[in-house]
Design an enzyme around this catalytic site. Structure first.
Site, PDB file in Angstrom:
ATOM      1  CB  SER A 121     -10.780 -14.755 -17.587  1.00 33.83           C
ATOM      2  OG  SER A 121     -11.713 -15.337 -16.763  1.00 33.83           O
ATOM      3  CG  HIS A 142      -5.948 -16.053 -18.230  1.00 37.12           C
ATOM      4  ND1 HIS A 142      -6.261 -15.351 -19.354  1.00 37.12           N
ATOM      5  CD2 HIS A 142      -7.070 -16.760 -17.908  1.00 37.12           C
ATOM      6  CE1 HIS A 142      -7.502 -15.622 -19.706  1.00 37.12           C
ATOM      7  NE2 HIS A 142      -8.011 -16.456 -18.858  1.00 37.12           N
ATOM      8  CD  GLU A 154      -3.476 -13.445 -21.570  1.00 38.29           C
ATOM      9  OE1 GLU A 154      -4.547 -13.830 -21.053  1.00 38.29           O
ATOM     10  OE2 GLU A 154      -3.435 -12.616 -22.491  1.00 38.29           O
ATOM     11  CG  ASN A 192     -10.823 -13.241 -22.417  1.00 38.45           C
ATOM     12  OD1 ASN A 192     -11.192 -14.116 -23.195  1.00 38.45           O
ATOM     13  ND2 ASN A 192     -10.740 -13.436 -21.116  1.00 38.45           N
TER      14      ASN A 192
HETATM   15  P1  NAD Z   1     -16.112 -22.428 -10.917  1.00 36.93           P
HETATM   16  O1  NAD Z   1     -17.392 -21.738 -10.611  1.00 36.93           O
HETATM   17  O2  NAD Z   1     -16.123 -23.706 -11.665  1.00 36.93           O
HETATM   18  O3  NAD Z   1     -15.297 -22.678  -9.539  1.00 36.93           O
HETATM   19  C1  NAD Z   1     -15.119 -21.692  -8.578  1.00 36.93           C
HETATM   20  C2  NAD Z   1     -14.943 -22.384  -7.225  1.00 36.93           C
HETATM   21  O4  NAD Z   1     -14.563 -21.396  -6.261  1.00 36.93           O
HETATM   22  C3  NAD Z   1     -16.228 -23.051  -6.693  1.00 36.93           C
HETATM   23  O5  NAD Z   1     -15.975 -24.420  -6.416  1.00 36.93           O
HETATM   24  C4  NAD Z   1     -16.533 -22.269  -5.399  1.00 36.93           C
HETATM   25  O6  NAD Z   1     -17.088 -23.096  -4.378  1.00 36.93           O
HETATM   26  C5  NAD Z   1     -15.143 -21.773  -5.034  1.00 36.93           C
HETATM   27  N1  NAD Z   1     -15.148 -20.611  -4.126  1.00 36.93           N
HETATM   28  C6  NAD Z   1     -15.935 -19.524  -4.183  1.00 36.93           C
HETATM   29  N2  NAD Z   1     -15.610 -18.681  -3.166  1.00 36.93           N
HETATM   30  C7  NAD Z   1     -14.594 -19.272  -2.471  1.00 36.93           C
HETATM   31  C8  NAD Z   1     -13.842 -18.917  -1.319  1.00 36.93           C
HETATM   32  N3  NAD Z   1     -14.074 -17.780  -0.683  1.00 36.93           N
HETATM   33  N4  NAD Z   1     -12.867 -19.765  -0.886  1.00 36.93           N
HETATM   34  C9  NAD Z   1     -12.645 -20.943  -1.517  1.00 36.93           C
HETATM   35  N5  NAD Z   1     -13.339 -21.329  -2.612  1.00 36.93           N
HETATM   36  C10 NAD Z   1     -14.302 -20.512  -3.081  1.00 36.93           C
HETATM   37  O7  NAD Z   1     -15.218 -21.322 -11.679  1.00 36.93           O
HETATM   38  P2  NAD Z   1     -14.052 -21.578 -12.771  1.00 36.93           P
HETATM   39  O8  NAD Z   1     -14.673 -21.668 -14.121  1.00 36.93           O
HETATM   40  O9  NAD Z   1     -13.142 -22.622 -12.269  1.00 36.93           O
HETATM   41  O10 NAD Z   1     -13.308 -20.156 -12.730  1.00 36.93           O
HETATM   42  C11 NAD Z   1     -12.396 -19.816 -11.710  1.00 36.93           C
HETATM   43  C12 NAD Z   1     -11.558 -18.636 -12.150  1.00 36.93           C
HETATM   44  O11 NAD Z   1     -10.855 -18.966 -13.356  1.00 36.93           O
HETATM   45  C13 NAD Z   1     -12.368 -17.371 -12.484  1.00 36.93           C
HETATM   46  O12 NAD Z   1     -11.626 -16.254 -12.082  1.00 36.93           O
HETATM   47  C14 NAD Z   1     -12.483 -17.428 -14.010  1.00 36.93           C
HETATM   48  O13 NAD Z   1     -12.652 -16.145 -14.597  1.00 36.93           O
HETATM   49  C15 NAD Z   1     -11.136 -18.020 -14.382  1.00 36.93           C
HETATM   50  N6  NAD Z   1     -11.075 -18.710 -15.680  1.00 36.93           N
HETATM   51  C16 NAD Z   1     -12.087 -19.543 -16.062  1.00 36.93           C
HETATM   52  C17 NAD Z   1     -11.986 -20.201 -17.303  1.00 36.93           C
HETATM   53  C18 NAD Z   1     -13.082 -21.156 -17.745  1.00 36.93           C
HETATM   54  O14 NAD Z   1     -13.126 -21.489 -18.950  1.00 36.93           O
HETATM   55  N7  NAD Z   1     -13.940 -21.651 -16.855  1.00 36.93           N
HETATM   56  C19 NAD Z   1     -10.858 -20.005 -18.115  1.00 36.93           C
HETATM   57  C20 NAD Z   1      -9.817 -19.180 -17.667  1.00 36.93           C
HETATM   58  C21 NAD Z   1      -9.946 -18.532 -16.435  1.00 36.93           C
END
Ligand code: NAD
Length: 287
Positions: A121, A142, A154, A192
């Site tokens: 993000s 995104h 996005e 954002n």
């Molecule tokens: P999250 O913490 O729910 O999940 C992340 C996952 O990645 C975890 O299960 C973790 O075990 C795994 N992980 C970490 N290191 C790893 C590796 N080396 N190999 C494999 N898996 C690994 O996070 P999320 O909220 O799903 O966010 C993920 C991405 O999406 C981020 O970049 C975030 O900025 C983006 N994002 C999040 C949202 C939101 O609202 N949560 C919205 C848009 C974008």
């Protein structure tokens, strides 16, 4: 469905990864969902099944279609298993080093023509792409949370992203039932950069006593037709995430108009992170 894409690899089975896996399987793609945490994979499988059940209950999906979607998803804790994927989406935690390492490994694991998309993000797509030998194949995808219900993707073009990578990504987003909107790589992209300063300004209004949290949210809902007030939205996103994103905008664009509100910083320091901690601008029951 883009002709050559049959199998989508997803790295990270958290909130976003499981939502992307759900949408992809539901749209007929085979999915390999990869996470280093076995518990995250178990949680993702449960969440996907529960969310598909909801669609069945609302008559959006039949029980047989649900069962078929679930069989489309396989899981793994080894990145190497993504070598058969025709398109890979990285959705691990928002940490530059983790993402750089994963892209670097995917660069050698994936076939040369495979697109590597990141769901970041806020991290620069150009910087992530530079960690690979094929920066032309790297792009931002995104998705919005919750993925199965939100329409927008996005699409973020890095400096080196090729037209081919861009058109494949747009086509894939459409096959997932989403609407892609393309922007260029700049801090905060568009979503954002526009949303977070509005939330930050609403927090300044609380800090300066211009209005209560309730009145600020009511004004934006009733007067601007926003489905949710900016302070309730901040609580939903997480105040730590809001602060982090404002810092990305402030550092990346260097303009004082992106200065994070001191009250936002203070609430994060106090552990008042919104819904996930039970207290933000509003109080939440954690049961
Ligand atoms: P999250 O913490 O729910 O999940 C992340 C996952 O990645 C975890 O299960 C973790 O075990 C795994 N992980 C970490 N290191 C790893 C590796 N080396 N190999 C494999 N898996 C690994 O996070 P999320 O909220 O799903 O966010 C993920 C991405 O999406 C981020 O970049 C975030 O900025 C983006 N994002 C999040 C949202 C939101 O609202 N949560 C919205 C848009 C974008």
């Amino acid at each position: 469905m883009p002709e050559k894409i049959k199998t989508i690899g997803i790295v990270g089975a958290g909130t976003m990864g499981n939502g992307i896996a759900h949408s992809a399987a539901r749209s007929g793609f085979r999915v390999i969902l990869c996470d280093i945490e076995p518990k995250a994979i178990e949680r993702a499988k449960e969440t996907i099944s529960r969310n598909l059940d909801r669609e069945v209950a609302r008559d959006k999906l039949s029980a047989a279609e649900k069962a078929r979607a679930l069989t489309q998803i396989s899981t793994s804790n080894r990145l190497r298993d993504l070598e058969v994927a025709d398109f890979v989406i990285e959705a691990v935690i928002e940490n530059l080093d983790s993402k750089l390492k994963i892209l670097n490994s995917l660069d050698t694991i994936s076939r040369p023509e495979v697109v590597l998309a990141s769901n970041t993000s806020s991290i620069s797509i150009t910087k992530l792409a530079a960690a690979t030998k094929k920066p032309a194949n790297v792009i931002g995808m995104h998705f919005m949370n919750p993925v199965p219900v939100m329409n927008l993707v996005e699409v973020v073009r890095g400096l080196a992203t090729s037209d081919q990578t861009h058109s494949t990504t747009e086509e894939l987003a459409k096959s997932l039932g989403k609407t892609p909107v393309t922007v260029n790589d700049f801090p905060g992209f568009v979503s954002n950069r526009v949303l977070m300063p509005m939330i930050n300004e609403a927090i300044f209004c609380v800090m300066e006593g211009v209005g209560s949290a309730e009145s600020i949210d009511s004004i934006m809902k009733l007067g601007m037709n926003h489905p949710m007030g900016p302070l309730s939205l901040a609580d939903l996103i997480g105040l730590d995430v809001c602060l982090y994103t404002m810092e990305v905008l402030h550092n990346g664009l260097g303009d004082s108009k992106y200065r994070p509100c001191p009250l936002l910083r203070k609430m994060v320091d106090a552990g008042q992170l919104g819904r996930k901690s039970g207290q933000g601008f509003f109080k939440y029951s954690r049961n």
